[in-house]
Design an enzyme around this catalytic site. Structure first.
Site, PDB file in Angstrom:
ATOM      1  N   GLY A  91      78.027 108.775  -2.772  1.00  0.00           N
ATOM      2  CA  GLY A  91      77.996 109.372  -1.394  1.00  0.00           C
ATOM      3  C   GLY A  91      78.954 108.519  -0.511  1.00  0.00           C
ATOM      4  O   GLY A  91      79.268 107.377  -0.571  1.00  0.00           O
ATOM      5  N   ARG A 139      79.437 110.240 -18.927  1.00  0.00           N
ATOM      6  CA  ARG A 139      78.880 111.236 -18.845  1.00  0.00           C
ATOM      7  C   ARG A 139      79.531 112.269 -18.043  1.00  0.00           C
ATOM      8  O   ARG A 139      79.411 112.651 -16.873  1.00  0.00           O
ATOM      9  CB  ARG A 139      77.257 110.969 -18.276  1.00  0.00           C
ATOM     10  CG  ARG A 139      76.432 112.031 -18.268  1.00  0.00           C
ATOM     11  CD  ARG A 139      74.977 111.628 -17.609  1.00  0.00           C
ATOM     12  NE  ARG A 139      74.029 112.519 -17.542  1.00  0.00           N
ATOM     13  CZ  ARG A 139      73.914 113.492 -16.426  1.00  0.00           C
ATOM     14  NH1 ARG A 139      74.991 113.282 -15.578  1.00  0.00           N
ATOM     15  NH2 ARG A 139      73.064 114.629 -16.469  1.00  0.00           N
ATOM     16  N   GLY A 197      77.887 102.109  -4.540  1.00  0.00           N
ATOM     17  CA  GLY A 197      76.709 101.662  -4.635  1.00  0.00           C
ATOM     18  C   GLY A 197      76.067 101.364  -6.111  1.00  0.00           C
ATOM     19  O   GLY A 197      76.548 101.353  -7.019  1.00  0.00           O
ATOM     20  N   ASP A 198      74.729 101.304  -6.249  1.00  0.00           N
ATOM     21  CA  ASP A 198      73.919 101.025  -7.399  1.00  0.00           C
ATOM     22  C   ASP A 198      74.265 102.034  -8.692  1.00  0.00           C
ATOM     23  O   ASP A 198      74.597 101.547  -9.703  1.00  0.00           O
ATOM     24  CB  ASP A 198      72.433 100.641  -7.378  1.00  0.00           C
ATOM     25  CG  ASP A 198      71.826 101.903  -7.044  1.00  0.00           C
ATOM     26  OD1 ASP A 198      71.789 102.356  -5.971  1.00  0.00           O
ATOM     27  OD2 ASP A 198      71.130 102.367  -7.910  1.00  0.00           O
ATOM     28  N   THR A 236      77.116 103.859  -8.519  1.00  0.00           N
ATOM     29  CA  THR A 236      78.639 103.602  -9.075  1.00  0.00           C
ATOM     30  C   THR A 236      78.570 102.495 -10.012  1.00  0.00           C
ATOM     31  O   THR A 236      79.214 102.339 -10.938  1.00  0.00           O
ATOM     32  CB  THR A 236      79.376 103.624  -7.878  1.00  0.00           C
ATOM     33  OG1 THR A 236      79.040 104.612  -6.832  1.00  0.00           O
ATOM     34  CG2 THR A 236      80.911 103.746  -8.244  1.00  0.00           C
ATOM     35  N   THR A 254      76.817 101.543   0.996  1.00  0.00           N
ATOM     36  CA  THR A 254      75.932 102.744   1.055  1.00  0.00           C
ATOM     37  C   THR A 254      75.095 102.753   2.366  1.00  0.00           C
ATOM     38  O   THR A 254      74.579 101.798   2.891  1.00  0.00           O
ATOM     39  CB  THR A 254      74.673 102.523  -0.149  1.00  0.00           C
ATOM     40  OG1 THR A 254      73.710 103.541   0.411  1.00  0.00           O
ATOM     41  CG2 THR A 254      74.238 101.114  -0.165  1.00  0.00           C
ATOM     42  N   ILE A 255      74.386 103.752   2.994  1.00  0.00           N
ATOM     43  CA  ILE A 255      74.009 103.762   4.031  1.00  0.00           C
ATOM     44  C   ILE A 255      72.438 103.468   3.692  1.00  0.00           C
ATOM     45  O   ILE A 255      71.588 103.197   4.828  1.00  0.00           O
ATOM     46  CB  ILE A 255      74.020 105.006   4.879  1.00  0.00           C
ATOM     47  CG1 ILE A 255      73.283 106.233   3.817  1.00  0.00           C
ATOM     48  CG2 ILE A 255      75.531 105.720   5.181  1.00  0.00           C
ATOM     49  CD1 ILE A 255      73.036 107.554   4.477  1.00  0.00           C
ATOM     50  N   ASP A 256      72.195 103.345   2.640  1.00  0.00           N
ATOM     51  CA  ASP A 256      70.848 102.917   2.407  1.00  0.00           C
ATOM     52  C   ASP A 256      70.487 101.474   2.102  1.00  0.00           C
ATOM     53  O   ASP A 256      69.214 101.145   2.246  1.00  0.00           O
ATOM     54  CB  ASP A 256      70.262 103.414   0.721  1.00  0.00           C
ATOM     55  CG  ASP A 256      70.665 105.300   0.466  1.00  0.00           C
ATOM     56  OD1 ASP A 256      70.650 105.573   1.744  1.00  0.00           O
ATOM     57  OD2 ASP A 256      70.857 105.501  -0.410  1.00  0.00           O
ATOM     58  N   ASP A 313      70.604  99.239  -0.251  1.00  0.00           N
ATOM     59  CA  ASP A 313      69.517  99.087  -1.100  1.00  0.00           C
ATOM     60  C   ASP A 313      70.254  98.256  -2.215  1.00  0.00           C
ATOM     61  O   ASP A 313      69.529  98.409  -3.295  1.00  0.00           O
ATOM     62  CB  ASP A 313      68.889 100.415  -1.604  1.00  0.00           C
ATOM     63  CG  ASP A 313      69.702 101.193  -2.269  1.00  0.00           C
ATOM     64  OD1 ASP A 313      70.925 101.209  -1.968  1.00  0.00           O
ATOM     65  OD2 ASP A 313      69.122 102.430  -2.696  1.00  0.00           O
ATOM     66  N   ARG A 348      67.080 107.485   0.468  1.00  0.00           N
ATOM     67  CA  ARG A 348      66.556 107.461  -0.991  1.00  0.00           C
ATOM     68  C   ARG A 348      65.116 106.652  -1.240  1.00  0.00           C
ATOM     69  O   ARG A 348      64.311 107.052  -0.202  1.00  0.00           O
ATOM     70  CB  ARG A 348      67.633 106.903  -1.925  1.00  0.00           C
ATOM     71  CG  ARG A 348      68.383 107.935  -2.489  1.00  0.00           C
ATOM     72  CD  ARG A 348      69.044 107.641  -3.772  1.00  0.00           C
ATOM     73  NE  ARG A 348      69.778 106.314  -3.813  1.00  0.00           N
ATOM     74  CZ  ARG A 348      70.003 105.695  -4.830  1.00  0.00           C
ATOM     75  NH1 ARG A 348      69.999 106.273  -6.055  1.00  0.00           N
ATOM     76  NH2 ARG A 348      70.685 104.433  -4.582  1.00  0.00           N
ATOM     77  N   ARG A 384      57.398 118.977  15.915  1.00  0.00           N
ATOM     78  CA  ARG A 384      58.682 119.352  15.617  1.00  0.00           C
ATOM     79  C   ARG A 384      59.468 118.467  14.682  1.00  0.00           C
ATOM     80  O   ARG A 384      59.062 117.332  14.631  1.00  0.00           O
ATOM     81  CB  ARG A 384      59.659 119.497  16.888  1.00  0.00           C
ATOM     82  CG  ARG A 384      59.015 120.554  17.756  1.00  0.00           C
ATOM     83  CD  ARG A 384      59.403 122.066  17.154  1.00  0.00           C
ATOM     84  NE  ARG A 384      59.101 123.209  18.256  1.00  0.00           N
ATOM     85  CZ  ARG A 384      57.883 123.568  18.505  1.00  0.00           C
ATOM     86  NH1 ARG A 384      56.776 123.099  17.633  1.00  0.00           N
ATOM     87  NH2 ARG A 384      57.911 124.418  19.441  1.00  0.00           N
TER      88      ARG A 384
HETATM   89  O1  F6P Z   1      72.860 107.398  -1.199  1.00  0.00           O
HETATM   90  C1  F6P Z   1      73.054 107.650   0.053  1.00  0.00           C
HETATM   91  C2  F6P Z   1      72.301 109.150   0.549  1.00  0.00           C
HETATM   92  O2  F6P Z   1      72.836 109.539   1.367  1.00  0.00           O
HETATM   93  C3  F6P Z   1      70.927 108.976   0.089  1.00  0.00           C
HETATM   94  O3  F6P Z   1      70.484 108.434   1.407  1.00  0.00           O
HETATM   95  C4  F6P Z   1      70.348 110.330   0.165  1.00  0.00           C
HETATM   96  O4  F6P Z   1      69.321 110.504  -0.621  1.00  0.00           O
HETATM   97  C5  F6P Z   1      71.582 111.002  -0.798  1.00  0.00           C
HETATM   98  O5  F6P Z   1      72.846 109.933  -0.539  1.00  0.00           O
HETATM   99  C6  F6P Z   1      72.166 112.342  -0.422  1.00  0.00           C
HETATM  100  O6  F6P Z   1      73.107 112.734  -1.487  1.00  0.00           O
HETATM  101  P1  F6P Z   1      74.065 114.024  -1.235  1.00  0.00           P
HETATM  102  O7  F6P Z   1      74.996 113.711  -0.318  1.00  0.00           O
HETATM  103  O8  F6P Z   1      74.420 114.045  -2.692  1.00  0.00           O
HETATM  104  O9  F6P Z   1      73.218 114.986  -1.037  1.00  0.00           O
END
Ligand code: F6P
Length: 365
Positions: free
Chosen positions: A14, A82, A119-120, A122, A142-144, A146, A188, A283
């Protein structure tokens, strides 16, 4: 030691804020420090299989530091082993191993080393290239946040800032209407983004995948708050959060993606259940890709440039197949293969969790 004349840069997975800063840092330091030539691969591993390579000179590398996204494009579906070649008559995907095609692209363009900003997922896709003997170096983003082997990834700080800003703003409606405002954040299976954003904005409830929640405890907590001075509650909910003995909420499954599971929807479940059980109007706001967009924060530009230039030095020193990272505030390295396909999750006793609990933030546990 590999003699380097020309390097390739690829962004995978991403997009996130700071990718262009990393491309710039890699490219400019390769050119200025070592006189190497630089090319970029379009759209991650897809472009490597399909032989889509562009020259990256100082012109292309200028003026991109502050831009969001990636000038090279990215992809989170294709791995060298793949590649989606087409579909059968019945619509099933046909995957082929395209490692040879990747190596052919690298050879055709005389690329001596491939820098992978990812990220992991990739890095898992990088494995077949390393196994085929091609030297690679990883730069974590990665924004995660992780990725194993680094305490900070490019993009995380900006995303946490966006999450914080969103939660701050939800206070206005929560306060005015005495509502429960649930905000679903990405991440994630890791709770870093939600935890940091929630802590920074003073969210009343923080729900993360690592700490499964009891719905009734959350309801009791917001009811108690209804009786208090403010009467409203702000809930920061990670997309991967789940109830005790429950499962994550999956928005869709896409078998053509490297990670077929697309999380999403737990925020609505939490908001609806609170409204049903307590009668408090609730909400949901789902931040989605807003968290990944726009210009990188200063700290992400600094991190991207630091990682990128350190990665170039790693290559110059002949240390191949490593990922650059940050450990205890210092640049550190790990074998790419040792971080691939692993996730760095929030420990239950992490100092952020302790801090949040000390100011009476509810985790629903
Ligand atoms: O790994 C980054 C991330 O933004 C996650 O936080 C999220 O679950 C996922 O990618 C969303 O992926 P996509 O952009 O393919 O919808």
């Amino acid at each position: 030691m590999t003699k380097i004349n020309r390097i390739g840069i690829l962004t995978g997975g991403g997009d996130c804020p700071g990718l262009n800063a990393a491309i710039r840092g890699l490219g400019k330091s390769a050119i200025y420090e070592h006189g190497w030539e630089v090319v970029g691969i379009r759209d991650g591993y897809k472009g490597l299989v399909e032989n889509r390579v562009v020259e990256l000179g100082l012109n292309e590398l200028s003026g991109i530091l502050t831009q969001g996204g990636t000038i090279l494009g990215t992809n989170n579906r294709v791995s060298p082993d793949r590649y989606l070649e087409g579909k059968t008559d019945s619509g099933d995907p046909i995957f082929v191993n395209a490692v040879d095609r990747c190596i052919a692209t690298l050879e055709e363009h005389a690329i001596d080393i491939l820098f992978v900003v990812g990220g992991d997922g990739t890095f898992t896709c990088t494995k077949p290239l390393i196994e085929a003997g091609f030297p690679c170096i990883g730069v974590p983003k990665t924004i995660d946040n992780d990725i194993v082997g680094t305490e900070l990834t490019i993009g995380f700080t900006t995303a946490a800032r966006i999450g914080t800003m969103a939660l701050d703003r939800l206070h206005s409606t929560g306060n005015s209407h005495h509502r429960v405002m649930v905000c679903e954040l990405m991440g994630r299976n890791a709770g870093w983004l939600t935890l940091s954003s929630g802590l920074a904005s003073g969210a009343d409830v923080i729900l993360i995948p690592e700490i499964p929640f009891d719905m009734q405890k959350i309801c009791d907590f917001v009811e108690e708050r209804r009786e208090g001075k403010s009467g409203f509650s702000i809930i920061a909910c990670a997309e991967g959060a789940k109830p005790i003995n429950g499962t994550t909420v999956v928005e869709k499954i896409d078998p053509t993606r490297a990670d077929p599971i697309h999380l999403g929807g737990i925020g609505s479940v939490v908001a609806n259940t609170i409204e049903e059980r307590t009668g408090i109007e609730s909400r949901i706001t789902t931040l989605g890709h807003i968290q990944r967009g726009g210009e990188p924060a200063a700290s992400d530009r600094v991190l991207a440039t630091t990682f990128a230039t350190a990665a170039i030095e790693l290559a110059r020193a002949g240390e191949m197949n490593k990922m650059i990272g940050l450990q205890d505030g210092h640049i550190a390295t790990k074998d790419i293969l040792s971080v691939a396909n692993k996730q760095r999750l929030v420990p239950n006793n992490h100092r952020f969790v302790k801090a949040a609990k000390a100011v009476r933030t509810c985790f629903g546990d």
